[in-house]
Design a protein around this motif. Structure first.
Motif, PDB file in Angstrom:
ATOM      1  N   GLY A  32       0.973  -1.247   0.171  1.00 23.00           N
ATOM      2  CA  GLY A  32      -0.029   0.057   0.057  1.00 23.00           C
ATOM      3  C   GLY A  32       0.890   1.091   0.020  1.00 23.00           C
ATOM      4  N   TYR A  33       1.797   1.282   0.812  1.00 24.49           N
ATOM      5  CA  TYR A  33       2.771   2.400   0.874  1.00 24.49           C
ATOM      6  C   TYR A  33       3.464   2.751  -0.452  1.00 24.49           C
ATOM      7  CZ  TYR A  33       2.660   2.711   6.097  1.00 24.49           C
ATOM      8  OH  TYR A  33       2.214   2.873   7.319  1.00 24.49           O
ATOM      9  N   VAL A  49       0.975   4.288  -2.994  1.00 25.65           N
ATOM     10  CA  VAL A  49       0.545   5.611  -2.508  1.00 25.65           C
ATOM     11  C   VAL A  49       1.696   6.455  -2.804  1.00 25.65           C
ATOM     12  CG1 VAL A  49       0.229   7.392  -0.600  1.00 25.65           C
ATOM     13  CG2 VAL A  49      -0.995   4.895  -0.663  1.00 25.65           C
ATOM     14  N   LEU A  84      -6.789  12.804  -1.446  1.00 27.08           N
ATOM     15  CA  LEU A  84      -7.505  11.410  -1.114  1.00 27.08           C
ATOM     16  C   LEU A  84      -6.300  10.440  -1.086  1.00 27.08           C
ATOM     17  CD1 LEU A  84     -10.369  11.768  -3.995  1.00 27.08           C
ATOM     18  CD2 LEU A  84     -10.535  11.978  -1.559  1.00 27.08           C
ATOM     19  N   TRP A  85      -5.609  10.535  -1.670  1.00 27.12           N
ATOM     20  CA  TRP A  85      -4.402   9.437  -1.411  1.00 27.12           C
ATOM     21  C   TRP A  85      -3.552   9.633  -0.265  1.00 27.12           C
ATOM     22  CZ3 TRP A  85      -3.606   5.189  -4.374  1.00 27.12           C
ATOM     23  CH2 TRP A  85      -3.994   5.261  -5.451  1.00 27.12           C
ATOM     24  N   LEU A 132      -5.191   7.564   2.615  1.00 30.38           N
ATOM     25  CA  LEU A 132      -4.718   6.146   2.810  1.00 30.38           C
ATOM     26  C   LEU A 132      -3.907   5.558   3.424  1.00 30.38           C
ATOM     27  CD1 LEU A 132      -6.193   3.469   1.535  1.00 30.38           C
ATOM     28  CD2 LEU A 132      -4.420   3.879  -0.522  1.00 30.38           C
ATOM     29  N   PRO A 133      -2.551   6.095   3.717  1.00 30.92           N
ATOM     30  CA  PRO A 133      -1.684   5.405   4.503  1.00 30.92           C
ATOM     31  C   PRO A 133      -2.085   5.323   5.860  1.00 30.92           C
ATOM     32  CG  PRO A 133      -0.497   7.075   2.892  1.00 30.92           C
ATOM     33  CD  PRO A 133      -2.141   7.184   2.841  1.00 30.92           C
ATOM     34  N   VAL A 191      -5.218   5.424   7.545  1.00 28.19           N
ATOM     35  CA  VAL A 191      -6.309   4.399   7.523  1.00 28.19           C
ATOM     36  C   VAL A 191      -5.514   2.919   7.179  1.00 28.19           C
ATOM     37  CG1 VAL A 191      -8.506   3.603   6.727  1.00 28.19           C
ATOM     38  CG2 VAL A 191      -7.868   6.182   6.853  1.00 28.19           C
ATOM     39  N   LEU A 192      -4.985   2.778   6.306  1.00 30.94           N
ATOM     40  CA  LEU A 192      -4.360   1.683   6.136  1.00 30.94           C
ATOM     41  C   LEU A 192      -3.454   0.788   6.975  1.00 30.94           C
ATOM     42  CD1 LEU A 192      -4.464  -0.913   4.045  1.00 30.94           C
ATOM     43  CD2 LEU A 192      -2.261  -0.018   3.082  1.00 30.94           C
ATOM     44  N   ASN A 221       2.250   6.036  11.886  1.00 29.37           N
ATOM     45  CA  ASN A 221       1.804   7.217  11.062  1.00 29.37           C
ATOM     46  C   ASN A 221       2.248   8.703  11.442  1.00 29.37           C
ATOM     47  OD1 ASN A 221      -0.307   5.622   9.563  1.00 29.37           O
ATOM     48  ND2 ASN A 221      -1.419   5.824  11.324  1.00 29.37           N
ATOM     49  N   TRP A 268       4.880  11.780   3.462  1.00 28.88           N
ATOM     50  CA  TRP A 268       3.588  11.776   2.762  1.00 28.88           C
ATOM     51  C   TRP A 268       3.020  13.175   2.442  1.00 28.88           C
ATOM     52  CZ3 TRP A 268       3.464   7.380   1.270  1.00 28.88           C
ATOM     53  CH2 TRP A 268       3.653   6.381   2.021  1.00 28.88           C
TER      54      TRP A 268
END
Length: 308
Positions: free
Chosen positions: A72-73, A76, A89-90, A93-94, A96-97, A111, A118
């Motif tokens: 996922g990382y 993104v 939006l992107w 994602l990190p 939440v995932l 995070n 990010w």
């Protein structure tokens, strides 16, 4: 207790993610965007591997979560630059995932540690509004698992039932027993208690592991339920010590119940360990005597059975 279908559910979700990545790679091929085919094509087999690992032991299950997180990382990190407004939006994602795949503490720490990366990928700088939005998202997303854990801890603390078997915990059992003593004195009824000890439970974890322990407890509680009445109370005083409270029952009646339980348990077949050994004793409440007198006799009987 955790749901037994969770590993299969997560493995299915990981496999679905692999299928979606393969579809994305195929789409890039069909539209002629060849430069973006490689990453989803490489990540799809990793997600399939994670799905298979999730069905394995606990160690491989943890590793599968980190593998999915890495996938996922990477997605993104390659999608954030140049997305403009879609980068917001992107960017969500990190965190939440991470909170979905890792425990709350490590997820929150990760995070916050990766926040500068990010934010730099999203707009090329650490702007205050975007940083505050990211921090608010991390806090808000962390409230859900924290609330679930808090509710589970509250239910566990207030649930009178034992975590491993169909019996009361020690504290609720003593409260109910004291109430039954008062009730028996008030109504002039008899009261007896059967003390039961499971010597096999003390060594169940060594040769067979946790599942054998739970099977032994389940067999024992089922046997007791079959040979007792609905209003009788089974409680767990210690790891292998149980009290069965029998309202309106004489000591001879309790002795009969104890014999039936011992005989039925001896005939129960457990995988790899034969019958179920139960050591029993009985105590009756003397009308007018205090509750602590009965408890002292029950404690002495329990220690005697545990010592063999």
């Amino acid at each position: 207790m955790p749901r037994t279908d969770t590993p299969r559910l997560l493995a299915g979700l990981y496999a679905l993610g692999a299928v979606l990545l393969l579809g994305q790679a195929l789409w890039h091929y069909l539209v002629g965007d060849y430069a973006r085919i490689l990453l989803p094509a490489l990540l799809a087999p990793l997600l399939l591997t994670a799905a298979l690992m999730r069905l394995g032991q606990q160690e491989t299950a943890r590793l599968s979560a980190y593998l999915v997180l890495i996938c996922g990382y990477l997605l993104v990190a390659t999608s954030l630059p140049g997305e403009g407004r879609l980068a917001l939006l992107w960017l969500g994602l990190p965190p939440v995932l991470t909170l979905l795949l890792l425990p709350l503490g490590p997820a929150t720490l990760l995070n916050l540690t990766l926040a500068p990366i990010w934010l730099l990928l999203a707009d090329g700088g650490l702007s205050l509004p975007l940083s505050l939005a990211y921090l608010a998202l991390v806090i808000a997303a962390g409230l859900a698992p924290w609330g679930v854990r808090h509710q589970q801890a509250l239910l566990l603390a207030t649930d009178p039932r034992d975590e491993e078997c169909a019996a009361l915990k020690a504290a609720p059992l003593l409260e109910r027993l004291e109430s039954e003593v008062e009730r028996a004195d008030l109504l002039g009824q008899r009261l007896a208690v059967v003390v039961l000890h499971l010597p096999q439970l003390e060594m169940a974890d060594e040769p067979y592991g946790g599942p054998a322990r739970l099977a032994l407890l389940g067999s024992f509680c089922g046997t007791v339920a079959e040979h007792s009445r609905d209003h009788d109370l089974l409680g767990r005083l210690d790891d292998a010590d149980f009290w069965l409270v029998l309202p309106d029952t004489s000591e001879s009646g309790a002795l009969l119940v104890r014999q039936r339980i011992e005989e039925a348990a001896a005939g129960a077949m457990l995988d790899g360990s034969g019958g179920l050994e139960v050591r029993g004793g009985t105590c009756s409440h003397s009308p007018g005597s205090p509750f602590m007198a009965l408890k002292r006799r029950l404690d002495a009987t329990t220690r005697r059975l545990a010592d063999g």
